[in-house]
Scaffold this motif. Structure first.
Motif, PDB file in Angstrom:
ATOM      1  N   ARG A 218       0.927  -1.154   0.075  1.00 51.78           N
ATOM      2  CA  ARG A 218       0.074   0.170   0.019  1.00 51.78           C
ATOM      3  C   ARG A 218       0.780   1.275  -0.043  1.00 51.78           C
ATOM      4  NH1 ARG A 218      -5.505   1.404   0.865  1.00 51.78           N
ATOM      5  NH2 ARG A 218      -5.732   3.387   2.067  1.00 51.78           N
ATOM      6  N   LEU A 219       0.933   2.010  -1.053  1.00 49.50           N
ATOM      7  CA  LEU A 219       1.868   2.993  -1.450  1.00 49.50           C
ATOM      8  C   LEU A 219       1.196   4.302  -1.279  1.00 49.50           C
ATOM      9  CD1 LEU A 219       4.798   3.374  -1.754  1.00 49.50           C
ATOM     10  CD2 LEU A 219       3.926   3.480  -4.424  1.00 49.50           C
ATOM     11  N   PRO A 220       1.401   5.297  -0.211  1.00 48.58           N
ATOM     12  CA  PRO A 220       0.887   6.746  -0.299  1.00 48.58           C
ATOM     13  C   PRO A 220       1.407   7.362  -1.687  1.00 48.58           C
ATOM     14  CG  PRO A 220       2.090   6.110   1.717  1.00 48.58           C
ATOM     15  CD  PRO A 220       2.491   5.013   0.793  1.00 48.58           C
ATOM     16  N   VAL A 221       0.520   8.114  -2.135  1.00 50.95           N
ATOM     17  CA  VAL A 221       0.687   8.935  -3.382  1.00 50.95           C
ATOM     18  C   VAL A 221       0.169  10.268  -3.062  1.00 50.95           C
ATOM     19  CG1 VAL A 221       1.101   7.120  -5.143  1.00 50.95           C
ATOM     20  CG2 VAL A 221      -0.900   8.139  -4.758  1.00 50.95           C
ATOM     21  N   THR A 222       0.872  11.530  -3.916  1.00 55.26           N
ATOM     22  CA  THR A 222       0.022  12.675  -3.597  1.00 55.26           C
ATOM     23  C   THR A 222      -1.067  13.132  -4.482  1.00 55.26           C
ATOM     24  OG1 THR A 222       1.406  13.731  -5.578  1.00 55.26           O
ATOM     25  CG2 THR A 222       2.334  13.773  -2.893  1.00 55.26           C
ATOM     26  N   LEU A 223      -1.920  13.849  -4.135  1.00 57.90           N
ATOM     27  CA  LEU A 223      -2.995  14.052  -5.013  1.00 57.90           C
ATOM     28  C   LEU A 223      -2.441  14.353  -6.445  1.00 57.90           C
ATOM     29  CD1 LEU A 223      -6.236  14.636  -5.162  1.00 57.90           C
ATOM     30  CD2 LEU A 223      -5.678  16.803  -4.403  1.00 57.90           C
ATOM     31  N   ASP A 224      -1.596  15.093  -6.654  1.00 60.44           N
ATOM     32  CA  ASP A 224      -1.089  15.506  -7.925  1.00 60.44           C
ATOM     33  C   ASP A 224      -0.596  14.340  -8.629  1.00 60.44           C
ATOM     34  OD1 ASP A 224       0.189  17.054  -9.872  1.00 60.44           O
ATOM     35  OD2 ASP A 224       2.212  16.785  -9.112  1.00 60.44           O
TER      36      ASP A 224
ATOM     37  N   ALA B  97       2.231  10.130 -13.127  1.00 60.57           N
ATOM     38  CA  ALA B  97       3.687  10.381 -12.515  1.00 60.57           C
ATOM     39  C   ALA B  97       4.201   9.140 -12.752  1.00 60.57           C
ATOM     40  CB  ALA B  97       3.503  10.867 -10.971  1.00 60.57           C
ATOM     41  N   HIS B  98       5.710   9.181 -12.830  1.00 60.78           N
ATOM     42  CA  HIS B  98       6.503   8.055 -12.579  1.00 60.78           C
ATOM     43  C   HIS B  98       7.249   8.387 -11.393  1.00 60.78           C
ATOM     44  CE1 HIS B  98       6.214   8.328 -16.902  1.00 60.78           C
ATOM     45  NE2 HIS B  98       6.512   6.920 -16.858  1.00 60.78           N
ATOM     46  N   ILE B  99       7.163   7.136 -10.384  1.00 59.14           N
ATOM     47  CA  ILE B  99       7.583   7.439  -8.971  1.00 59.14           C
ATOM     48  C   ILE B  99       8.422   6.173  -8.627  1.00 59.14           C
ATOM     49  CG2 ILE B  99       5.702   8.796  -8.081  1.00 59.14           C
ATOM     50  CD1 ILE B  99       4.474   6.114  -6.749  1.00 59.14           C
ATOM     51  N   GLU B 100       9.279   6.359  -7.778  1.00 60.21           N
ATOM     52  CA  GLU B 100      10.245   5.228  -7.310  1.00 60.21           C
ATOM     53  C   GLU B 100       9.425   4.226  -6.293  1.00 60.21           C
ATOM     54  OE1 GLU B 100      13.977   5.756  -4.991  1.00 60.21           O
ATOM     55  OE2 GLU B 100      14.617   5.861  -7.317  1.00 60.21           O
ATOM     56  N   VAL B 101       9.503   3.043  -6.403  1.00 59.34           N
ATOM     57  CA  VAL B 101       8.748   2.129  -5.660  1.00 59.34           C
ATOM     58  C   VAL B 101       9.509   1.254  -4.974  1.00 59.34           C
ATOM     59  CG1 VAL B 101       6.949   0.281  -5.622  1.00 59.34           C
ATOM     60  CG2 VAL B 101       6.592   2.212  -7.034  1.00 59.34           C
ATOM     61  N   PRO B 102       9.796   0.817  -3.627  1.00 62.46           N
ATOM     62  CA  PRO B 102      10.625  -0.231  -3.078  1.00 62.46           C
ATOM     63  C   PRO B 102      10.411  -1.618  -3.402  1.00 62.46           C
ATOM     64  CG  PRO B 102       9.153   0.687  -1.402  1.00 62.46           C
ATOM     65  CD  PRO B 102       8.648   1.327  -2.966  1.00 62.46           C
ATOM     66  N   THR B 103      11.365  -2.107  -4.009  1.00 64.40           N
ATOM     67  CA  THR B 103      10.990  -3.796  -3.931  1.00 64.40           C
ATOM     68  C   THR B 103      12.157  -4.521  -3.392  1.00 64.40           C
ATOM     69  OG1 THR B 103      12.375  -4.132  -5.879  1.00 64.40           O
ATOM     70  CG2 THR B 103      10.279  -3.339  -6.718  1.00 64.40           C
ATOM     71  N   PRO B 104      11.826  -5.835  -3.092  1.00 67.73           N
ATOM     72  CA  PRO B 104      12.641  -6.542  -2.198  1.00 67.73           C
ATOM     73  C   PRO B 104      14.211  -6.448  -3.186  1.00 67.73           C
ATOM     74  CG  PRO B 104      10.710  -7.929  -2.452  1.00 67.73           C
ATOM     75  CD  PRO B 104      10.706  -6.645  -3.294  1.00 67.73           C
ATOM     76  N   ASP B 105      14.350  -6.383  -4.230  1.00 71.79           N
ATOM     77  CA  ASP B 105      15.443  -6.223  -5.007  1.00 71.79           C
ATOM     78  C   ASP B 105      16.016  -4.731  -5.366  1.00 71.79           C
ATOM     79  OD1 ASP B 105      15.454  -9.139  -5.191  1.00 71.79           O
ATOM     80  OD2 ASP B 105      14.134  -8.867  -7.021  1.00 71.79           O
ATOM     81  N   GLY B 106      15.463  -3.791  -4.708  1.00 68.11           N
ATOM     82  CA  GLY B 106      15.656  -2.712  -4.778  1.00 68.11           C
ATOM     83  C   GLY B 106      14.513  -1.534  -5.650  1.00 68.11           C
ATOM     84  N   PRO B 107      14.809  -0.354  -5.479  1.00 64.57           N
ATOM     85  CA  PRO B 107      13.800   0.461  -6.062  1.00 64.57           C
ATOM     86  C   PRO B 107      13.568   0.499  -7.563  1.00 64.57           C
ATOM     87  CG  PRO B 107      15.655   1.920  -5.450  1.00 64.57           C
ATOM     88  CD  PRO B 107      15.766   0.364  -4.910  1.00 64.57           C
TER      89      PRO B 107
ATOM     90  N   GLY C  83       6.652 -14.211  -8.361  1.00 67.54           N
ATOM     91  CA  GLY C  83       5.383 -13.701  -8.440  1.00 67.54           C
ATOM     92  C   GLY C  83       5.279 -12.020  -8.735  1.00 67.54           C
ATOM     93  N   ASN C  84       4.220 -11.406  -8.448  1.00 65.00           N
ATOM     94  CA  ASN C  84       3.949  -9.925  -8.901  1.00 65.00           C
ATOM     95  C   ASN C  84       4.229  -9.329  -7.465  1.00 65.00           C
ATOM     96  OD1 ASN C  84       3.736 -10.662 -11.705  1.00 65.00           O
ATOM     97  ND2 ASN C  84       1.959 -11.428 -11.230  1.00 65.00           N
ATOM     98  N   LEU C  85       4.522  -7.799  -7.776  1.00 64.31           N
ATOM     99  CA  LEU C  85       4.340  -7.003  -6.732  1.00 64.31           C
ATOM    100  C   LEU C  85       2.937  -6.127  -7.170  1.00 64.31           C
ATOM    101  CD1 LEU C  85       5.085  -5.334  -4.187  1.00 64.31           C
ATOM    102  CD2 LEU C  85       6.786  -4.089  -5.620  1.00 64.31           C
ATOM    103  N   LEU C  86       2.166  -6.157  -6.364  1.00 61.33           N
ATOM    104  CA  LEU C  86       0.719  -5.262  -6.384  1.00 61.33           C
ATOM    105  C   LEU C  86       0.738  -4.128  -5.401  1.00 61.33           C
ATOM    106  CD1 LEU C  86      -1.556  -8.433  -6.596  1.00 61.33           C
ATOM    107  CD2 LEU C  86      -0.654  -7.284  -8.344  1.00 61.33           C
ATOM    108  N   VAL C  87       0.813  -3.057  -6.179  1.00 63.30           N
ATOM    109  CA  VAL C  87       1.029  -1.729  -5.691  1.00 63.30           C
ATOM    110  C   VAL C  87      -0.601  -1.162  -5.671  1.00 63.30           C
ATOM    111  CG1 VAL C  87       2.037   0.652  -5.564  1.00 63.30           C
ATOM    112  CG2 VAL C  87       3.367  -1.332  -6.466  1.00 63.30           C
TER     113      VAL C  87
END
Length: 113
Positions: free
Chosen positions: A23-29, A35-45, A74-78
């Motif tokens: 569950r990833l917080p994102v801004t209203l904008d 947007a293109h944002i950085e997401v953490p994964t077990p293998d790095g962002p 498996g997949n990462l579901l954000v």
């Protein structure tokens, strides 16, 4: 001799089979304009593209970024958690009031007992 192991819950990821959920917080904008944002994964962002006008609770998939097992992953579901700004901002309040006519139908249409 009996060995017991306990796996503690991760502070950000929840596992379901080979898939990981975040569950990833994102801004209203970011949610409204995309947007293109950085997401953490077990293998790095990694970079994730948020489509314009994404709704709170929308789930985006990062294929193959979940739990590995053999030759598959498996997949990462954000799940997007759209956050409103803290504090009062009159410009934002006025802009929100101006959106009343922008909806195609009432947002609670069909939600009746």
């Amino acid at each position: 001799v009996v060995i017991e192991t306990h796996v503690a819950a991760h502070p950000f990821f929840r596992r379901q089979g080979l898939d990981l959920h975040l569950r990833l917080p994102v801004t209203l904008d970011e949610a409204y304009n995309g947007a293109h944002i950085e997401v953490p994964t077990p293998d790095g962002p990694v970079k994730l593209r948020i489509p314009a006008r994404s709704q709170n609770g929308a789930t985006l998939r990062l294929k193959g970024r979940g739990v590995p097992k053999g030759k598959t992953n498996g997949n990462l579901l954000v799940e997007l958690d759209v956050r409103l700004p803290d504090g009062e901002h009159e410009i934002l309040a006025e802009a929100a009031r101006a959106t009343k006519d922008a909806y195609d139908k009432p947002v609670r249409d069909g939600v009746k007992l």
